[in-house]
Design an enzyme around this catalytic site. Structure first.
Site, PDB file in Angstrom:
ATOM      1  N   HIS A 105       0.842  -1.205   0.000  1.00  0.00           N
ATOM      2  CA  HIS A 105       0.000   0.000   0.000  1.00  0.00           C
ATOM      3  C   HIS A 105       0.870   1.246   0.000  1.00  0.00           C
ATOM      4  CE1 HIS A 105       0.659  -1.186   4.218  1.00  0.00           C
ATOM      5  NE2 HIS A 105       0.671   0.111   4.503  1.00  0.00           N
ATOM      6  N   HIS A 107       0.753   5.269   1.168  1.00  0.00           N
ATOM      7  CA  HIS A 107       0.050   6.282   1.954  1.00  0.00           C
ATOM      8  C   HIS A 107       0.120   7.612   1.202  1.00  0.00           C
ATOM      9  CE1 HIS A 107       0.440   4.158   6.020  1.00  0.00           C
ATOM     10  NE2 HIS A 107       1.340   3.495   5.308  1.00  0.00           N
TER      11      HIS A 107
HETATM   12  P1  AMP Z   1       1.900   0.508   7.370  1.00  0.00           P
HETATM   13  O1  AMP Z   1       2.530   0.902   8.672  1.00  0.00           O
HETATM   14  O2  AMP Z   1       2.542   1.178   6.195  1.00  0.00           O
HETATM   15  O3  AMP Z   1       1.775  -0.993   7.212  1.00  0.00           O
HETATM   16  O4  AMP Z   1       0.448   1.115   7.439  1.00  0.00           O
HETATM   17  C1  AMP Z   1      -0.722   0.386   7.631  1.00  0.00           C
HETATM   18  C2  AMP Z   1      -1.826   1.401   7.777  1.00  0.00           C
HETATM   19  O5  AMP Z   1      -3.055   0.722   7.677  1.00  0.00           O
HETATM   20  C3  AMP Z   1      -1.812   2.134   9.132  1.00  0.00           C
HETATM   21  O6  AMP Z   1      -1.693   3.530   8.896  1.00  0.00           O
HETATM   22  C4  AMP Z   1      -3.182   1.770   9.734  1.00  0.00           C
HETATM   23  O7  AMP Z   1      -3.766   2.836  10.436  1.00  0.00           O
HETATM   24  C5  AMP Z   1      -3.976   1.373   8.502  1.00  0.00           C
HETATM   25  N1  AMP Z   1      -5.075   0.441   8.736  1.00  0.00           N
HETATM   26  C6  AMP Z   1      -5.047  -0.715   9.447  1.00  0.00           C
HETATM   27  N2  AMP Z   1      -6.259  -1.312   9.419  1.00  0.00           N
HETATM   28  C7  AMP Z   1      -7.065  -0.522   8.678  1.00  0.00           C
HETATM   29  C8  AMP Z   1      -8.434  -0.582   8.289  1.00  0.00           C
HETATM   30  N3  AMP Z   1      -9.236  -1.586   8.639  1.00  0.00           N
HETATM   31  N4  AMP Z   1      -8.940   0.423   7.522  1.00  0.00           N
HETATM   32  C9  AMP Z   1      -8.155   1.459   7.152  1.00  0.00           C
HETATM   33  N5  AMP Z   1      -6.848   1.574   7.481  1.00  0.00           N
HETATM   34  C10 AMP Z   1      -6.304   0.609   8.234  1.00  0.00           C
END
Ligand code: AMP
Ligand code: ZN
Length: 146
Positions: A105, A107
């Site tokens: 993903h 951001h």
């Molecule tokens: P990363 O640290 O790059 O793996 O970021 C994962 C992101 O996913 C974090 O910013 C979380 O807040 C976000 N996240 C986790 N679960 C969900 C969810 N169900 N819906 C939306 N965002 C999520």
């Protein structure tokens, strides 16, 4: 699809999310613990954990990558139009890099205003005060994506 993966399940519609864009290759939805208002995740529908798991030279994968970045660019542009200021793109690979969800993903983190301080990358730093605020934020981004 990996049935244990939260983003695969969001892509399949099994877990709710506040979507701002989707097509057959990628989707974009609001981060549940935003660093800033409008913090959005751009996610390929297909499951790969990290950049290191992407096969090279596969045309189908290349098409998804191209679409992934095209949508990230559009969301970035929409965020700047919607909130002013600038925006960060962040992409984490592996726990050592702070990745908490092992599904690729990107951001997009809006940085409203003109303050020239170092932006903060603290998850949840800018929680929505209500569902209404979250939905209004999503609608603003959707409008600028059109
Ligand atoms: P990363 O640290 O790059 O793996 O970021 C994962 C992101 O996913 C974090 O910013 C979380 O807040 C976000 N996240 C986790 N679960 C969900 C969810 N169900 N819906 C939306 N965002 C999520
Ligand atoms: Zn997945």
């Amino acid at each position: 699809m990996d049935t244990n993966c939260i983003f695969c399940r969001i892509a399949a519609g099994e877990i709710p999310s506040t979507k701002i864009y989707e097509n057959d290759k990628v989707l974009a939805f609001l981060d549940i613990s935003p660093m800033e208002r409008g913090h959005t995740l751009i996610v390929p529908r297909r499951h790969w954990a990290t950049m290191a798991d992407l096969p090279s030279g596969d045309p189908e994968t290349e098409a998804v990558m191209s679409e992934w970045f095209r949508v990230a660019r559009l969301v970035c542009k929409a965020a700047i139009k919607a909130f002013g200021g600038g925006a960060n793109l962040l992409q984490c690979n592996g726990p050592a890099a702070g990745q908490t969800v092992p599904h690729l993903h990107l951001h997009v983190i809006p940085r409203p205003g003109t303050v020239e301080t170092q932006p903060s990358f603290v998850s949840g730093a800018r929680a929505y005060s209500s569902d209404v605020e979250r939905e209004a934020t999503a609608e603003l981004l959707r409008r600028y994506l059109r």
